[in-house]
Design an enzyme around this catalytic site. Structure first.
Site, PDB file in Angstrom:
ATOM      1  N   ARG A  27      -7.872  -7.202   2.893  1.00  8.85           N
ATOM      2  CA  ARG A  27      -6.588  -6.488   2.888  1.00  8.85           C
ATOM      3  C   ARG A  27      -6.516  -5.668   4.165  1.00  8.85           C
ATOM      4  NH1 ARG A  27      -8.890  -2.373   3.648  1.00  8.85           N
ATOM      5  NH2 ARG A  27      -6.910  -1.332   3.389  1.00  8.85           N
ATOM      6  N   GLY A  28      -5.374  -4.982   4.342  1.00  6.35           N
ATOM      7  CA  GLY A  28      -5.150  -4.314   5.628  1.00  6.35           C
ATOM      8  C   GLY A  28      -4.419  -5.290   6.543  1.00  6.35           C
ATOM      9  N   ALA A  29      -3.344  -4.802   7.165  1.00  2.79           N
ATOM     10  CA  ALA A  29      -2.453  -5.709   7.899  1.00  2.79           C
ATOM     11  C   ALA A  29      -3.171  -6.566   8.957  1.00  2.79           C
ATOM     12  CB  ALA A  29      -1.322  -4.886   8.527  1.00  2.79           C
ATOM     13  N   GLN A  63      -8.028   2.755  -1.983  1.00  5.35           N
ATOM     14  CA  GLN A  63      -8.667   2.254  -0.750  1.00  5.35           C
ATOM     15  C   GLN A  63      -9.369   3.376   0.018  1.00  5.35           C
ATOM     16  OE1 GLN A  63      -5.616   1.409  -1.790  1.00  5.35           O
ATOM     17  NE2 GLN A  63      -4.975  -0.601  -1.073  1.00  5.35           N
ATOM     18  N   ASP A 100       1.582  -1.143   8.216  1.00  6.52           N
ATOM     19  CA  ASP A 100       1.685  -2.557   7.832  1.00  6.52           C
ATOM     20  C   ASP A 100       2.840  -3.256   8.529  1.00  6.52           C
ATOM     21  OD1 ASP A 100       0.370  -1.060   5.427  1.00  6.52           O
ATOM     22  OD2 ASP A 100      -0.254  -3.161   5.356  1.00  6.52           O
ATOM     23  N   ASN A 131       3.891   1.899   5.625  1.00  3.11           N
ATOM     24  CA  ASN A 131       2.443   1.949   5.378  1.00  3.11           C
ATOM     25  C   ASN A 131       2.226   2.179   3.886  1.00  3.11           C
ATOM     26  OD1 ASN A 131      -0.280   1.920   6.469  1.00  3.11           O
ATOM     27  ND2 ASN A 131      -0.385   4.084   5.963  1.00  3.11           N
ATOM     28  N   LYS A 132       0.991   2.276   3.507  1.00  3.75           N
ATOM     29  CA  LYS A 132       0.608   2.414   2.094  1.00  3.75           C
ATOM     30  C   LYS A 132       1.407   3.526   1.395  1.00  3.75           C
ATOM     31  CE  LYS A 132      -1.650   0.372   0.231  1.00  3.75           C
ATOM     32  NZ  LYS A 132      -1.134  -0.773  -0.558  1.00  3.75           N
TER      33      LYS A 132
END
Ligand code: MRU
Length: 366
Positions: free
Chosen positions: A53-55, A203, A244, A254-255
C-alpha cells in the site's frame, strides 16, 4: 531501509527465482513475511487487499505486474486486460494509473517479441526512479528542518508530526514524508516524531512506528485526535505528510484525517508540508474535493481492530455493537490554502497552479 541489520526495499525482483517479492504489510510489525507475486491475480490482490500500500509502492507493484503479464502473454488484448484489471484495484492513488500508462505507452508500439524484455527493464527503472525521487525529497525537505532547528537553542529537538505511513514501506525505499527525517538524523539534527495512529487501519501505529524503531528515531505514537492539542501547546514544529493524489492546482488528497491536521496546523501557525513525488500529481484534475474519487473501504476496518493477541497470534476484535454499520472513506482532500508547501524531488514549491507549473513546466496541461 533497515530491517534489523539488513537493507530491504519494500518490493524487489529476485533474479535467482525470476520472481517479484514483497514485504507483506498485513502482518507488520508483528510478523515479517516476504511473499512472491506471480500471477495477475496475485498482483491485483496484493494492491486491492493492501499486502502492499502507499501510492508510490502501488505504482511500482503495478509496473512489475505489467512486466510479468508481458512475459506470459505479450498480446495487445492482454496488455489492455491487465491495465483494466490492475487499474480497478484501488481508485484514489494516481500512481497506479501513472505506472500502468507508462508501461502501456512504452509497450504498445513494440513488436510482440520485444515486449517482455522491455517491460521488465522499465519496471526495474520505475522502481529505481522512485527510490531516487524520494531521496531527493529528503534532500530538499532537510532544508526546512534545518531552518527550524536554526531558530532553536543548540541541541533542542525539532518536533515533527506525520499522519498515516508515508514511509519507506509506502514507497520502494526512503519514503516521502520520512525521507527528510532520515536526512535530518544523518545531518545530526535532533528530531522527535509524533506518529498519528491513523485509524481505521492504523498504518501509523503499525508501520511508521516500526520504521522509526528500526532506525532509532525518537518518536511517540499518538491517537489521531491528539495533534490539535499538541499544536496548541507548541509541541509540534512542523507537519509532513504524504499524498495519494495532488491536483494540478495543488489540492492534496491523502489518508483520511489529513485535512483535520491541516486545519489544526493553520489555526496554530504550524507549517504544514506535503512530500510529493511527481507521479502523484494528477495533471488532469484541478479541484480535489470535487474531482478525486475517494475509496470507500470495507466497514469491517472500522468496526474491528487487528492486533497481536495475548497468545502471540495476530487476530481481530470487534469494538462496536453487533449491527452498528461502519462508514469508511479512506482518504480526504486538503485544500491548497491550508498547505505551506509541496516538497518535490525538484525542490519545494507553493501548493498552487503557478507553483506546480513552475516546478514541472513540461507536464502542464492547459
Ligand atoms: O491506504 P494506504 O495505506 O495505501 O494510504 C497511504 C497513504 O495515504 C499515504 O500517506 C500516501 O500514499 C503517501 S505514501 C508515500
Amino acid at each position: 531501509m533497515k530491517v534489523g541489520d539488513k537493507h530491504y526495499r519494500s518490493i524487489w525482483f529476485n533474479s535467482e527465482t525470476g520472481r517479484v517479492q514483497i514485504i507483506d504489510q498485513r502482518w507488520l510489525p508483528h510478523e515479517f513475511r516476504v511473499v512472491d507475486l506471480v500471477s495477475r491475480a496475485d498482483f491485483a490482490a496484493s494492491i486491492r487487499d493492501m499486502w502492499v500500500r502507499g501510492a508510490p509502492l502501488i505504482g511500482a507493484t503495478a509496473a512489475f505486474a505489467m512486466a510479468a503479464e508481458m512475459g506470459r502473454d505479450p498480446s495487445d488484448a492482454n496488455l489492455d486486460e491487465a491495465w483494466e484489471e490492475l487499474n480497478a484495484t484501488r481508485p484514489t492513488a494516481i500512481n497506479l494509473r501513472w505506472a500502468l500508462n507508462e508501461m502501456r505507452e512504452l509497450l504498445r508500439p513494440l513488436p510482440l517479441g520485444d515486449r517482455a524484455k522491455a517491460a521488465h527493464a522499465r519496471a526495474l527503472e520505475i522502481n529505481d526512479e522512485d527510490v531516487e525521487r524520494n531521496r531527493m525529497i529528503g534532500v530538499h525537505g532537510l532544508e526546512i528542518i534545518r531552518q527550524i532547528a536554526a531558530k532553536k537553542q543548540p541541541g533542542e529537538v525539532v518536533n515533527i508530526l506525520t499522519h498515516c505511513n508515508a514511509g519507506w514501506l509506502a514507497t520502494v525505499d526512503w519514503g516521502t514524508a520520512t525521507s527528510p527525517m532520515y536526512h535530518a538524523v544523518a545531518d545530526g539534527i535532533p528530531i522527535h516524531i509524533w506518529v498519528d495512529e491513523t485509524r481505521p487501519r492504523n498504518q501509523g501505529a503499525l508501520l511508521t512506528s516500526w520504521e522509526m524503531n528500526s532506525h532509532d528515531i525518537p518518536h511517540h505514537l499518538i491517537v489521531d485526535n491528539a495533534g490539535g492539542h499538541l499544536m496548541q501547546h507548541g509541541q509540534v514544529d512542523l507537519v509532513i505528510v504524504g499524498t495519494d493524489r495532488t491536483t494540478a492546482h495543488g489540492d492534496v488528497c491523502n489518508k483520511i484525517g489529513t485535512y483535520l491536521k491541516a486545519l489544526a496546523a493553520k489555526d496554530n501557525g504550524v507549517p504544514f508540508y506535503v512530500a510529493l513525488p511527481s507521479p502523484t500529481i494528477d495533471w488532469t484534475v484541478k479541484d480535489g474535493v470535487a474531482e478525486i474519487p475517494i475509496e470507500e473501504r470495507d466497514d469491517n476496518e472500522v468496526t474491528h481492530v487487528q492486533g497481536k493477541l495475548p497468545d502471540g497470534s495476530i487476530g481481530s476484535v470487534q469494538i462496536s455493537p453487533d449491527g452498528t454499520p461502519g462508514g469508511n472513506p479512506a482518504f480526504d482532500v486538503t485544500p491548497r490554502r491550508l498547505i505551506t508547501g509541496l516538497i518535490t524531488e525538484r525542490g519545494i514549491c507553493e501548493a498552487s497552479p503557478e507553483g506546480l507549473a513552475a516546478m514541472f513546466p513540461e507536464r502542464v496541461i492547459s
